[in-house]
Enzyme design. Structure first.
Site, PDB file in Angstrom:
ATOM      1  N   HIS A 119      -8.944 -19.956  15.409  1.00 52.95           N
ATOM      2  CA  HIS A 119      -9.743 -18.952  14.699  1.00 52.95           C
ATOM      3  C   HIS A 119      -8.967 -17.659  14.488  1.00 52.95           C
ATOM      4  O   HIS A 119      -9.557 -16.610  14.217  1.00 52.95           O
ATOM      5  CB  HIS A 119     -11.046 -18.684  15.463  1.00 52.95           C
ATOM      6  CG  HIS A 119     -11.961 -19.861  15.502  1.00 52.95           C
ATOM      7  ND1 HIS A 119     -13.098 -19.916  16.291  1.00 52.95           N
ATOM      8  CD2 HIS A 119     -11.908 -21.058  14.852  1.00 52.95           C
ATOM      9  CE1 HIS A 119     -13.701 -21.085  16.116  1.00 52.95           C
ATOM     10  NE2 HIS A 119     -12.996 -21.788  15.256  1.00 52.95           N
ATOM     11  N   CYS A 144      -1.671  -1.395   3.753  1.00 49.34           N
ATOM     12  CA  CYS A 144      -0.263  -1.774   3.769  1.00 49.34           C
ATOM     13  C   CYS A 144       0.601  -0.554   3.453  1.00 49.34           C
ATOM     14  O   CYS A 144       0.379   0.135   2.455  1.00 49.34           O
ATOM     15  CB  CYS A 144      -0.014  -2.877   2.748  1.00 49.34           C
ATOM     16  SG  CYS A 144       1.705  -3.431   2.675  1.00 49.34           S
TER      17      CYS A 144
END
Length: 247
Positions: A118, A146
């Site tokens: 997961h 980013c």
């Protein structure tokens, strides 16, 4: 106890499947148990879905951090169960751990062959350029972006996507799990009720492999206990301590 020790002693290639019960003794709640994140408010599942992230990435992150802020603190430590699995590897056994947990505690305990089905709360990636980031960067701002520079020198600025598998994302590493299972002589299931697909199908599939030993350690009975050679209804940390494991 002696039967379990004998099974462990004989096993050389072990596949381990772990769930939330693996980490509850480290202070991390079971999301699906009474009082868990999903049972307290089912609408949280929608906010933690891939569709929600793609539609509202800047709204997603504050909700994500609120739900998982305890896990993101990095303050949790492996318990004796995590350490037991790491110790088996130190003894020269091949131990491949496939975990449904996102807490990173298996790696923190020293296990080297960990597959996070997961994903992990510790990392994220840029959907646009693929740049990767770890926990400190994710905590710097409410909405992590980013900071990589493109060819023209401009900062990317795309909202990052967590490496946690969201509802609607594909579970990872299941092809690898079955590759390892075909080579294993022991399946060890720890701390999972085996209610969530596709993990719930693993014990039945393992039963088709000749010579495969199967052991489950889980506090509560599961629907497939009858498929196992040995069933232990106990907390994993408590059980590991009974084997002499200490933190």
């Amino acid at each position: 106890m002696e039967t379990f020790k004998s099974i462990l002693h004989e096993a050389q290639r072990i596949v381990v499947l772990t769930g939330a019960g693996m980490s509850t003794e480290s202070g991390i709640p079971d999301f699906r148990s009474a009082g868990g994140i999903w049972t307290e408010d089912a609408s949280r599942m929608e906010a933690m879905s891939l569709d929600y992230f793609l539609s509202y990435p800047r709204l997603f992150w504050p909700k994500f951090k609120e739900l998982f802020q305890m896990k993101m603190s990095g303050s949790f430590e492996p318990n004796e169960g995590h350490l037991l699995l790491a110790e088996l590897e130190k003894q020269g056994k091949q131990v491949d751990i496939f975990t449904q947990n996102i807490d990173g505690l298996h790696k923190k305990a020293g296990s080297r062959h960990v597959y996070e089905l997961h994903g992990s709360i510790q990392t994220a990636a840029c959907p646009a350029c693929g740049a990767r980031y770890d926990l400190p960067h994710l905590l710097e701002r409410e909405v992590p972006e980013c900071t990589a520079a493109g060819n023209n020198g401009d900062i990317c600025g795309t909202v990052l996507k967590t490496d946690v598998v969201l509802f609607g994302d594909a579970v990872m590493h299941f092809d690898t799990l079955y590759e390892k299972l075909d080579q294993a002589d022991l399946l060890l299931v720890i701390g999972t009720s085996l209610e969530v697909a596709p993990a719930r199908f693993v014990p039945e599939d393992a039963s088709l492999i000749p010579g495969m030993k199967k052991v489950i350690i889980n506090l509560e009975p599961t629907y497939c206990d009858s498929l196992f050679d040995m069933v232990i209804h106990q907390k994993i940390g408590e059980f590991a301590r009974s084997l002499g494991m200490k933190k």
